[in-house]
Design an enzyme around this catalytic site. Structure first.
Site, PDB file in Angstrom:
ATOM      1  N   ASP A 139       0.880  -1.168   0.000  1.00 25.59           N
ATOM      2  CA  ASP A 139       0.000   0.000   0.000  1.00 25.59           C
ATOM      3  C   ASP A 139       0.910   1.208   0.000  1.00 25.59           C
ATOM      4  OD1 ASP A 139      -1.685   2.161   0.579  1.00 25.59           O
ATOM      5  OD2 ASP A 139      -2.963   0.984   1.920  1.00 25.59           O
ATOM      6  N   SER A 180       1.127  12.194 -15.617  1.00 24.27           N
ATOM      7  CA  SER A 180      -0.014  12.191 -16.528  1.00 24.27           C
ATOM      8  C   SER A 180       0.006  13.447 -17.370  1.00 24.27           C
ATOM      9  CB  SER A 180      -1.317  12.134 -15.720  1.00 24.27           C
ATOM     10  OG  SER A 180      -2.456  12.332 -16.546  1.00 24.27           O
ATOM     11  N   TYR A 210      -6.755  15.181  -8.975  1.00 24.55           N
ATOM     12  CA  TYR A 210      -5.925  14.316  -9.805  1.00 24.55           C
ATOM     13  C   TYR A 210      -4.881  15.146 -10.547  1.00 24.55           C
ATOM     14  CZ  TYR A 210      -4.584  10.797 -13.247  1.00 24.55           C
ATOM     15  OH  TYR A 210      -3.860   9.922 -14.029  1.00 24.55           O
ATOM     16  N   LYS A 256      -0.750  14.952  -9.973  1.00 21.09           N
ATOM     17  CA  LYS A 256       0.144  14.557 -11.050  1.00 21.09           C
ATOM     18  C   LYS A 256       1.125  15.671 -11.416  1.00 21.09           C
ATOM     19  CE  LYS A 256      -1.127  10.292 -11.821  1.00 21.09           C
ATOM     20  NZ  LYS A 256      -0.167   9.187 -11.620  1.00 21.09           N
TER      21      LYS A 256
END
Length: 273
Positions: free
Chosen positions: A61, A146, A159, A163
């Site tokens: 994890d 990304s 998100y 990134k």
């Protein structure tokens, strides 16, 4: 042709499916011993078993520092070194369904959850990879960022933010390792629309699938989804000795999306006829 990763030891996070699984498969083909890690134990073990005896599955994890300590200690005990880390594990924040992730309505706990996996996980991965790689003084850290880390995404603020932070932290790690006199390189890969399981709920399996796929990549100059294997190919380049002078760099795999125009090129006849 000689294998590019012979005798190398690699750890890949989020490797139970998608890009991570594709990277694991290619690395194994290049004679690397790969530790496939994930929190989906069943799927992770399935991937590891399918790839043969040069793969081992470990539960990791990425949000938990004690997991990183346990896994890197085990790798050094079993293999004596770590040569490559691919920080691939990430979430979008939409895994449990529709959630508001725009800058006005995103809940703080949802914001934190995305950053906890996507950013804290990369921070911890880099931290423990550097320590592990000191044993040999060299290595390659590859952070999967990304396209969303390079542009704003109004409906996925957390998100995009996470990134973008991965992109910047990659450069910091690269400079730190160079400052320390380590031959540990750190680079980031920035995929856009890659055909992984994350897209399946939107694509569906009915007759309209192809139409929906075309609509989702209409603004991409190459007019198609990328494939996980295409991201894996870039990871292989960065992991191997082909890239020993490459660090702190970023690589877009986006079908030309960030080249400056999504327009279809027009053939111009300048022959004078």
């Amino acid at each position: 042709m000689a294998s590019k990763l012979t005798s190398r030891i690699a750890l890949i996070t989020g490797a139970a499916q998608g890009i991570g699984a594709a990277i694991a498969q290619l690395f194994v083909q290049e004679d690397c011993f790969v530790y496939v890690t994930d929190i989906n134990d069943e799927l992770g073990r399935t991937v590891a078993n399918a790839l043969g005896d040069r793969v081992s599955y470990l539960r990791l994890d990425v949000r938990r520092e004690e997991d990183w300590q346990r896994v890197t200690t085990q790798i050094l005990k079993e293999r004596g070194r770590l040569d490559v880390l691919v920080n691939n594990a990430a979430i979008t924040g939409f895994e449990q369904g529709a959630v508001r992730h725009d800058p006005e309505h995103a809940r703080l706990e949802d914001w934190h959850a995305v950053h906890h996996t996507n950013l804290d996980g990369v921070f911890l991965g880099c931290k423990y990879a550097i320590r592990a790689m000191r044993h040999s003084g060299a290595g390659s850290i590859i952070n999967i960022s990304s396209r969303s880390g390079l542009v704003g995404i109004p409906g996925a603020a957390a998100y995009a933010s996470s990134k973008a932070a991965v992109r910047n932290h990659t450069k910091t790690v690269a400079l730190y390792c160079a400052e320390q006199g380590l031959k540990v390189r750190c680079n980031s890969i920035h995929p856009a629309a890659i055909l992984t399981p994350i897209w399946e709920p939107m694509l569906g399996t009915d007759a309209g699938r192809e139409e929906r796929m075309a609509a989702l990549v209409r603004d991409t100059p190459l007019r198609r989804f990328g494939m996980p294997e295409e991201v894996a190919a870039m990871a292989l380049f960065l992991a191997a000795d082909d890239a020993t002078y490459v660090t702190g760099s970023e690589f877009n795999i986006d079908g030309g999306l960030l080249a400056g125009s999504a327009a279809t090129p027009t053939v111009v006849d300048d022959s004078g006829d």
